[in-house]
Design a protein around this motif. Sequence first.
Motif, PDB file in Angstrom:
ATOM      1  N   ILE A 128       0.834  -1.085   0.031  1.00 26.17           N
ATOM      2  CA  ILE A 128      -0.039   0.326   0.238  1.00 26.17           C
ATOM      3  C   ILE A 128       0.827   1.442   0.276  1.00 26.17           C
ATOM      4  O   ILE A 128       0.485   2.618  -0.633  1.00 26.17           O
ATOM      5  CB  ILE A 128      -0.379   0.094   1.117  1.00 26.17           C
ATOM      6  CG1 ILE A 128      -2.225  -1.145   1.066  1.00 26.17           C
ATOM      7  CG2 ILE A 128      -1.828   1.262   1.615  1.00 26.17           C
ATOM      8  CD1 ILE A 128      -3.006  -1.368   2.401  1.00 26.17           C
ATOM      9  N   THR A 129       1.869   1.569   0.634  1.00 28.40           N
ATOM     10  CA  THR A 129       2.484   2.316   0.859  1.00 28.40           C
ATOM     11  C   THR A 129       3.177   2.224  -0.853  1.00 28.40           C
ATOM     12  O   THR A 129       3.604   4.072  -1.517  1.00 28.40           O
ATOM     13  CB  THR A 129       4.064   2.426   1.706  1.00 28.40           C
ATOM     14  OG1 THR A 129       2.965   1.900   3.265  1.00 28.40           O
ATOM     15  CG2 THR A 129       5.108   3.253   2.022  1.00 28.40           C
ATOM     16  N   GLY A 130       3.984   1.588  -1.506  1.00 28.73           N
ATOM     17  CA  GLY A 130       4.591   1.730  -2.409  1.00 28.73           C
ATOM     18  C   GLY A 130       2.936   2.304  -3.595  1.00 28.73           C
ATOM     19  O   GLY A 130       3.670   2.808  -4.767  1.00 28.73           O
ATOM     20  N   ILE A 131       2.042   1.735  -3.427  1.00 28.64           N
ATOM     21  CA  ILE A 131       0.764   2.402  -4.324  1.00 28.64           C
ATOM     22  C   ILE A 131       0.914   3.538  -3.657  1.00 28.64           C
ATOM     23  O   ILE A 131       0.931   4.560  -5.091  1.00 28.64           O
ATOM     24  CB  ILE A 131      -0.310   1.645  -4.387  1.00 28.64           C
ATOM     25  CG1 ILE A 131       0.193   0.529  -4.706  1.00 28.64           C
ATOM     26  CG2 ILE A 131      -1.584   2.177  -4.315  1.00 28.64           C
ATOM     27  CD1 ILE A 131      -1.127  -0.966  -4.454  1.00 28.64           C
ATOM     28  N   VAL A 132       0.887   3.576  -2.677  1.00 23.85           N
ATOM     29  CA  VAL A 132       0.383   5.639  -2.497  1.00 23.85           C
ATOM     30  C   VAL A 132       1.711   6.929  -3.327  1.00 23.85           C
ATOM     31  O   VAL A 132       1.652   7.539  -3.523  1.00 23.85           O
ATOM     32  CB  VAL A 132       0.721   5.680  -0.703  1.00 23.85           C
ATOM     33  CG1 VAL A 132       0.254   7.070  -0.521  1.00 23.85           C
ATOM     34  CG2 VAL A 132      -1.254   5.299  -0.799  1.00 23.85           C
ATOM     35  N   ILE A 133       3.328   6.097  -2.796  1.00 28.76           N
ATOM     36  CA  ILE A 133       4.203   6.672  -3.390  1.00 28.76           C
ATOM     37  C   ILE A 133       4.450   6.740  -4.630  1.00 28.76           C
ATOM     38  O   ILE A 133       4.286   7.887  -5.515  1.00 28.76           O
ATOM     39  CB  ILE A 133       5.183   5.774  -2.977  1.00 28.76           C
ATOM     40  CG1 ILE A 133       5.164   6.361  -1.734  1.00 28.76           C
ATOM     41  CG2 ILE A 133       6.590   6.565  -3.693  1.00 28.76           C
ATOM     42  CD1 ILE A 133       6.849   5.555  -0.789  1.00 28.76           C
ATOM     43  N   GLY A 134       4.213   5.476  -5.520  1.00 26.77           N
ATOM     44  CA  GLY A 134       3.583   5.505  -7.322  1.00 26.77           C
ATOM     45  C   GLY A 134       2.916   6.979  -7.339  1.00 26.77           C
ATOM     46  O   GLY A 134       2.858   7.266  -7.965  1.00 26.77           O
ATOM     47  N   TYR A 135       1.864   6.257  -6.879  1.00 29.84           N
ATOM     48  CA  TYR A 135       0.663   7.507  -7.301  1.00 29.84           C
ATOM     49  C   TYR A 135       0.947   9.204  -7.371  1.00 29.84           C
ATOM     50  O   TYR A 135       0.703  10.109  -7.715  1.00 29.84           O
ATOM     51  CB  TYR A 135      -0.760   7.121  -6.322  1.00 29.84           C
ATOM     52  CG  TYR A 135      -1.992   8.458  -6.939  1.00 29.84           C
ATOM     53  CD1 TYR A 135      -2.807   8.542  -7.408  1.00 29.84           C
ATOM     54  CD2 TYR A 135      -2.214   9.630  -5.749  1.00 29.84           C
ATOM     55  CE1 TYR A 135      -3.659   8.944  -8.138  1.00 29.84           C
ATOM     56  CE2 TYR A 135      -3.146  10.114  -5.615  1.00 29.84           C
ATOM     57  CZ  TYR A 135      -4.113   9.915  -7.354  1.00 29.84           C
ATOM     58  OH  TYR A 135      -4.464  10.741  -7.616  1.00 29.84           O
ATOM     59  N   ILE A 136       2.024   9.515  -5.745  1.00 30.03           N
ATOM     60  CA  ILE A 136       2.337  10.446  -5.346  1.00 30.03           C
ATOM     61  C   ILE A 136       3.258  11.093  -6.577  1.00 30.03           C
ATOM     62  O   ILE A 136       2.910  12.280  -6.937  1.00 30.03           O
ATOM     63  CB  ILE A 136       3.239  10.733  -4.214  1.00 30.03           C
ATOM     64  CG1 ILE A 136       2.081  10.310  -3.167  1.00 30.03           C
ATOM     65  CG2 ILE A 136       3.354  12.255  -3.874  1.00 30.03           C
ATOM     66  CD1 ILE A 136       2.852  10.391  -1.681  1.00 30.03           C
ATOM     67  N   CYS A 138       4.373   9.548  -9.694  1.00 34.15           N
ATOM     68  CA  CYS A 138       2.814  10.230 -10.570  1.00 34.15           C
ATOM     69  C   CYS A 138       2.827  11.682 -11.228  1.00 34.15           C
ATOM     70  O   CYS A 138       2.426  12.037 -12.199  1.00 34.15           O
ATOM     71  CB  CYS A 138       2.057   8.864 -10.957  1.00 34.15           C
ATOM     72  SG  CYS A 138       1.086   9.009 -12.518  1.00 34.15           S
ATOM     73  N   SER A 139       1.634  11.976  -9.752  1.00 35.87           N
ATOM     74  CA  SER A 139       1.123  13.234 -10.185  1.00 35.87           C
ATOM     75  C   SER A 139       1.721  14.090  -9.988  1.00 35.87           C
ATOM     76  O   SER A 139       1.603  15.377 -10.556  1.00 35.87           O
ATOM     77  CB  SER A 139       0.190  13.240  -9.318  1.00 35.87           C
ATOM     78  OG  SER A 139      -0.959  12.331  -8.737  1.00 35.87           O
ATOM     79  N   LEU A 140       3.713  14.490 -10.014  1.00 34.54           N
ATOM     80  CA  LEU A 140       4.103  15.052  -9.157  1.00 34.54           C
ATOM     81  C   LEU A 140       4.813  15.301 -10.899  1.00 34.54           C
ATOM     82  O   LEU A 140       5.393  16.196 -11.424  1.00 34.54           O
ATOM     83  CB  LEU A 140       5.572  14.901  -8.625  1.00 34.54           C
ATOM     84  CG  LEU A 140       5.029  15.614  -7.525  1.00 34.54           C
ATOM     85  CD1 LEU A 140       6.286  14.928  -6.124  1.00 34.54           C
ATOM     86  CD2 LEU A 140       5.089  16.336  -6.529  1.00 34.54           C
ATOM     87  N   ILE A 141       4.752  13.913 -11.514  1.00 34.13           N
ATOM     88  CA  ILE A 141       6.194  13.900 -12.633  1.00 34.13           C
ATOM     89  C   ILE A 141       5.207  14.676 -13.966  1.00 34.13           C
ATOM     90  O   ILE A 141       5.393  15.114 -14.474  1.00 34.13           O
ATOM     91  CB  ILE A 141       6.132  12.165 -13.344  1.00 34.13           C
ATOM     92  CG1 ILE A 141       7.167  11.643 -12.210  1.00 34.13           C
ATOM     93  CG2 ILE A 141       6.646  12.871 -14.452  1.00 34.13           C
ATOM     94  CD1 ILE A 141       7.943  10.944 -12.012  1.00 34.13           C
ATOM     95  N   SER A 142       3.474  13.882 -13.602  1.00 38.50           N
ATOM     96  CA  SER A 142       3.170  14.059 -14.757  1.00 38.50           C
ATOM     97  C   SER A 142       1.705  15.753 -14.551  1.00 38.50           C
ATOM     98  O   SER A 142       2.163  16.687 -14.162  1.00 38.50           O
ATOM     99  CB  SER A 142       1.698  13.904 -15.329  1.00 38.50           C
ATOM    100  OG  SER A 142       0.543  13.098 -13.686  1.00 38.50           O
TER     101      SER A 142
END
Length: 142
Positions: A128-136, A138-142
């Motif tokens: 779950i932490t990995g999913i949240v970090i990936g989402y964050i 991704c939001s910062l990159i795009s």
Amino acid sequence: MNSEQKPDNHHIFNPEEITQPAKRGAWKWMLPLSVVLSVVVFAAWHFGWHAKAVTTGVVIFATISHVFAWVVGLIALIPIIGPLIVKVLSIGIIWLLNAIGYLVSYVAIKRGYSKDVLTYRAVTIALITGIVIGYILCSLIS
């Protein structure tokens, strides 16, 4: 096993199996299956069939046959609103998986598997932490 011997794990991480190209022509199966499931749902509504039984059957069949993932992929193709709808759908699934994890943990602790539960919960929290970090990210990159 000696320190010089390494385990033979080449069959686990086979690059040809991991990086398979996308299957073309899936719509030839998914579209008729989607139509059949839609007809079943409409018939259930029209004839007043038991809603929970029909819903359970349709969700299980759609998940097993990958129709659910295909329809979610089609929804994601809609500009602007599609990705938002997919995010809302996937957040509910993550909450459901976490809730099931807590229920399984409770039962396992009652039966004396507390050490296994700690390992399981650590893996779940890491996921779950990995999913949240990936989402964050991704939001910062795009």
